[in-house]
Design a protein around this motif. Structure first.
Motif, PDB file in Angstrom:
ATOM      1  N   TYR A 139       0.840  -1.191   0.000  1.00 31.39           N
ATOM      2  CA  TYR A 139       0.000   0.000   0.000  1.00 31.39           C
ATOM      3  C   TYR A 139       0.880   1.248   0.000  1.00 31.39           C
ATOM      4  N   TYR A 140       1.901   1.267   0.843  1.00 32.54           N
ATOM      5  CA  TYR A 140       2.827   2.407   0.856  1.00 32.54           C
ATOM      6  C   TYR A 140       3.555   2.530  -0.479  1.00 32.54           C
ATOM      7  N   SER A 141       4.072   1.432  -0.993  1.00 35.56           N
ATOM      8  CA  SER A 141       4.881   1.482  -2.213  1.00 35.56           C
ATOM      9  C   SER A 141       4.054   1.881  -3.424  1.00 35.56           C
ATOM     10  N   SER A 142       2.733   1.675  -3.366  1.00 34.96           N
ATOM     11  CA  SER A 142       1.884   2.016  -4.513  1.00 34.96           C
ATOM     12  C   SER A 142       1.942   3.507  -4.839  1.00 34.96           C
ATOM     13  N   PHE A 143       2.196   4.327  -3.844  1.00 39.97           N
ATOM     14  CA  PHE A 143       2.268   5.766  -4.095  1.00 39.97           C
ATOM     15  C   PHE A 143       3.554   6.127  -4.841  1.00 39.97           C
ATOM     16  N   GLY A 144       4.635   5.456  -4.516  1.00 40.87           N
ATOM     17  CA  GLY A 144       5.856   5.661  -5.280  1.00 40.87           C
ATOM     18  C   GLY A 144       5.695   5.175  -6.701  1.00 40.87           C
ATOM     19  N   MET A 145       5.000   4.055  -6.887  1.00 40.88           N
ATOM     20  CA  MET A 145       4.756   3.527  -8.229  1.00 40.88           C
ATOM     21  C   MET A 145       3.939   4.512  -9.060  1.00 40.88           C
ATOM     22  N   ALA A 146       3.028   5.224  -8.399  1.00 38.30           N
ATOM     23  CA  ALA A 146       2.177   6.199  -9.087  1.00 38.30           C
ATOM     24  C   ALA A 146       2.845   7.575  -9.179  1.00 38.30           C
ATOM     25  N   ARG A 147       4.060   7.681  -8.653  1.00 36.16           N
ATOM     26  CA  ARG A 147       4.783   8.961  -8.595  1.00 36.16           C
ATOM     27  C   ARG A 147       3.977  10.008  -7.833  1.00 36.16           C
ATOM     28  N   GLU A 148       3.376   9.573  -6.748  1.00 32.35           N
ATOM     29  CA  GLU A 148       2.612  10.455  -5.872  1.00 32.35           C
ATOM     30  C   GLU A 148       3.274  10.485  -4.494  1.00 32.35           C
ATOM     31  N   LYS A 149       3.075  11.574  -3.780  1.00 34.27           N
ATOM     32  CA  LYS A 149       3.557  11.631  -2.407  1.00 34.27           C
ATOM     33  C   LYS A 149       2.682  10.730  -1.547  1.00 34.27           C
ATOM     34  N   PRO A 150       3.286   9.961  -0.660  1.00 35.81           N
ATOM     35  CA  PRO A 150       2.466   9.070   0.178  1.00 35.81           C
ATOM     36  C   PRO A 150       1.565   9.860   1.114  1.00 35.81           C
ATOM     37  N   THR A 151       0.363   9.373   1.284  1.00 40.28           N
ATOM     38  CA  THR A 151      -0.578   9.987   2.215  1.00 40.28           C
ATOM     39  C   THR A 151      -0.193   9.638   3.650  1.00 40.28           C
ATOM     40  N   ALA A 152      -0.884  10.269   4.589  1.00 41.51           N
ATOM     41  CA  ALA A 152      -0.649   9.958   5.998  1.00 41.51           C
ATOM     42  C   ALA A 152      -0.958   8.487   6.273  1.00 41.51           C
ATOM     43  N   ASN A 153      -2.017   7.966   5.650  1.00 48.33           N
ATOM     44  CA  ASN A 153      -2.356   6.549   5.831  1.00 48.33           C
ATOM     45  C   ASN A 153      -1.273   5.640   5.271  1.00 48.33           C
ATOM     46  N   ALA A 154      -0.693   6.035   4.138  1.00 49.71           N
ATOM     47  CA  ALA A 154       0.376   5.231   3.543  1.00 49.71           C
ATOM     48  C   ALA A 154       1.604   5.218   4.445  1.00 49.71           C
ATOM     49  N   LYS A 155       1.930   6.362   5.028  1.00 47.52           N
ATOM     50  CA  LYS A 155       3.077   6.423   5.946  1.00 47.52           C
ATOM     51  C   LYS A 155       2.812   5.582   7.191  1.00 47.52           C
ATOM     52  N   ALA A 156       1.570   5.608   7.659  1.00 48.87           N
ATOM     53  CA  ALA A 156       1.218   4.788   8.828  1.00 48.87           C
ATOM     54  C   ALA A 156       1.334   3.308   8.483  1.00 48.87           C
ATOM     55  N   ALA A 157       0.963   2.953   7.249  1.00 47.06           N
ATOM     56  CA  ALA A 157       1.087   1.559   6.815  1.00 47.06           C
ATOM     57  C   ALA A 157       2.552   1.135   6.773  1.00 47.06           C
ATOM     58  N   LEU A 158       3.414   2.031   6.279  1.00 46.89           N
ATOM     59  CA  LEU A 158       4.848   1.731   6.246  1.00 46.89           C
ATOM     60  C   LEU A 158       5.390   1.516   7.656  1.00 46.89           C
ATOM     61  N   MET A 159       5.023   2.395   8.569  1.00 49.48           N
ATOM     62  CA  MET A 159       5.509   2.269   9.939  1.00 49.48           C
ATOM     63  C   MET A 159       5.036   0.959  10.574  1.00 49.48           C
ATOM     64  N   GLN A 160       3.773   0.613  10.357  1.00 42.66           N
ATOM     65  CA  GLN A 160       3.243  -0.625  10.921  1.00 42.66           C
ATOM     66  C   GLN A 160       3.944  -1.843  10.336  1.00 42.66           C
ATOM     67  N   ALA A 161       4.171  -1.829   9.017  1.00 47.41           N
ATOM     68  CA  ALA A 161       4.877  -2.939   8.383  1.00 47.41           C
ATOM     69  C   ALA A 161       6.285  -3.069   8.936  1.00 47.41           C
ATOM     70  N   TYR A 162       6.955  -1.949   9.123  1.00 50.40           N
ATOM     71  CA  TYR A 162       8.318  -1.964   9.675  1.00 50.40           C
ATOM     72  C   TYR A 162       8.335  -2.524  11.096  1.00 50.40           C
ATOM     73  N   LEU A 163       7.365  -2.127  11.902  1.00 48.03           N
ATOM     74  CA  LEU A 163       7.298  -2.631  13.273  1.00 48.03           C
ATOM     75  C   LEU A 163       7.010  -4.129  13.295  1.00 48.03           C
ATOM     76  N   LEU A 164       6.243  -4.600  12.309  1.00 48.21           N
ATOM     77  CA  LEU A 164       5.905  -6.018  12.247  1.00 48.21           C
ATOM     78  C   LEU A 164       7.069  -6.861  11.751  1.00 48.21           C
TER      79      LEU A 164
END
Length: 513
Positions: free
Chosen positions: A415-440
């Motif tokens: 979900y986080y990486s999809s924003f980079g694929m779309a050449r868009e800045k990640p949303t707050a939700n995307a950043k939260a998803a990245l943080m959660q994935a990293y913690l997991l």
């Protein structure tokens, strides 16, 4: 020959002699593991139970919580026939490999041989030692808030690898007999050299010394109360950026005296060990089932695929898997495996068709959902799609997977990486998803690096440092790895984009796919 075997079996049955249990492919599932092995049911059950006990022992020794989220990101263990089978799966550079591990958000995996040579429990290459070593890395990386130096990363894994379970108790700190040759006949890497080993490339002989002497120093700091306290001080200084040798001198005092103490422990007639009751460990809960015919037909290809492939090496796997999957079109696991193989090979239509078949059979297949999402994401990226509705639809499959399991690290990462694929800045939700994935799954180095870079861009320097430090000091990374360069910029007082620029890194360097 066939008649001779039947004759022996008949004679054994007539005499009432017990025959060996029939080997079969089984899947054993527990809280922290999924084990695939071709053995008798009792042996596979016991191996999974042993792994759960070892997990409990690791957590007890390190004082680690047993987070319920770990159940969403189990370690998959593939038990193969021999060292040679492990080496074939490893590929180039695997000549002397006796087992290996790969921590990743898409599913951490370990490969281990099923039996040591000749079945001799004293064999120095006992597969259990290798597997325990690799799982110790997995747990340490997953729950280590501080960066650890190279000697301790390997030394702790070696220290735990000799854990032995008896009927009523388990032992930690048994001698590392598999390192005896290096310990007794090697050059004897001194304590000071161990502390200085982080920032330079080691030869093969020096690496063996690091493992062996790292085990010896870990044995000392783990089981001697005074040295244990000093080690805690050393780690604090090390994480504050104090050079390792300087931090060690401040914490341990005279390093020559420390080295002398290490050698005295090695030459002692007995080594101390820690004996604890099995009642201090959670009772293993293992579910065992034989693989279905389709899974059994696909398991060898699944292992090759799950080991990790590129578009070229994925092609022959897909070619072999396609007719098997066609024969077992009613098996959702087989179709999910095929979806991954087809995606890896760049066959998007085949991947989506397989994912759709899997979802028709099992609507709760998160694997099928994330691979269907990836098909849509990759098509959109390769077509340079700018329509937000197309990207929203692609992400919807990841949201469905997340709804089924909030702690599926792969769905969160994608979900986080999809924003980079779309050449868009990640949303707050995307950043939260990245943080959660990293913690997991902090074991995934690319995930940790992405989180570190995103934290830098967001002005969260402390979080960035915490994510980058373990990568910078990874025992398998070069001294000049990207995380180390970024950490050096932080130590120099730079932050954000200035740190990225100074390290010659770009935000897209941390892209996840």
């Amino acid at each position: 020959m066939r008649f001779a075997i039947r004759g022996v079996m008949a004679a054994a049955l007539a005499a009432g002699v017990a025959l060996p249990a029939q080997a079969e492919w089984y899947q054993a599932t527990s809280k922290h593991f999924i084990v695939y092995a071709n053995d008798n049911a009792d042996a596979v059950q016991k191996q999974a139970e042993q792994l759960e006990r070892f997990d409990g022992a690791l957590r007890l020794i390190r004082g680690l919580d047993d987070d319920a989220a770990d159940a969403s990101n189990k370690l998959t263990v593939y038990v193969v026939a021999s060292d040679a089978a492990v080496q074939r799966l490893f590929g180039t550079g695997g000549k002397n490999i006796a087992g290996f591990y790969d921590g990743r958000a898409s599913g951490s995996v370990a490969f281990t041989p099923g039996r040591n040579r000749g079945g001799d429990p004293s064999d120095s290459l006992d597969p259990q030692i290798v597997l325990f070593h690799e799982y110790a890395h997995h747990v340490l990386l997953g729950h280590q808030n501080l960066a650890v130096p190279r000697w301790y990363a390997e030394g702790f894994a070696e220290f735990m690898s000799t854990t032995r379970f008896d009927k009523d108790a388990f032992w930690i700190g048994a001698p590392a007999q598999h390192r005896a040759y290096t310990l007794l006949l090697g050059q004897g890497m001194s304590a000071e050299k161990l502390f200085a080993a982080d920032r330079r490339k080691l030869s093969e002989a020096e690496t063996s010394e690091l493992y062996a002497r790292g085990w010896l120093l870990t044995h000392l700091v783990a089981l001697d109360p005074t040295r244990r306290s000093q080690f805690a001080t050393y780690l604090t200084l090390f994480n504050q950026g104090v050079p390792s040798v300087e931090a060690a001198t401040k914490a341990f005092g005279d390093l020559k005296a420390l080295n002398k103490e290490m050698n005295a422990r090695l030459s002692a007639s007995k080594l101390p060990a820690l004996k604890l009751g099995n009642d201090r460990l959670p009772k293993p809960d293992v579910t065992l089932r034989p693989l279905r015919p389709g899974e059994k037909a696909m398991i060898a290809l699944r292992m090759r695929s799950d080991r990790g492939v590129n578009r070229t090496t994925a092609q022959p796997i897909l070619e072999e898997a396609t007719p098997i999957a066609a024969k077992y079109a009613d098996d959702p696991v087989v179709q999910g495996w095929l979806a991954e193989m087809a995606l890896d090979a760049g066959r998007y239509d085949a991947a989506e068709a397989a994912a759709d078949r899997a979802l028709a059979l099992d609507p709760k297949s998160t694997q099928a959902l994330v691979y269907k999402a990836q098909v849509h994401l990759r098509r959109a990226r390769e077509a340079h799609v700018t329509d937000p509705a197309v990207w929203k639809e692609a992400r919807s499959w990841l949201l469905k997977a997340n709804k089924l399991d909030n702690n599926d690290a792969y769905a969160l990462t994608l979900y986080y990486s999809s924003f980079g694929m779309a050449r868009e800045k990640p949303t707050a939700n995307a950043k939260a998803a990245l943080m959660q994935a990293y913690l997991l799954v902090p074991q995934d180095e690319s995930l940790g690096f992405a989180y570190g870079v995103q934290s830098l861009l967001d002005g969260k320097t402390a979080e960035a440092r915490a994510a980058l430090a373990p990568l910078a000091y990874s025992p398998h990374a070069s001294a000049d790895n990207p995380a180390a360069r970024l950490l050096a910029q932080l130590d120099a007082g730079k932050t954000g984009t200035a740190a990225l620029s100074g390290a010659q890194a770009k935000p897209e360097d941390a892209a996840l796919d």
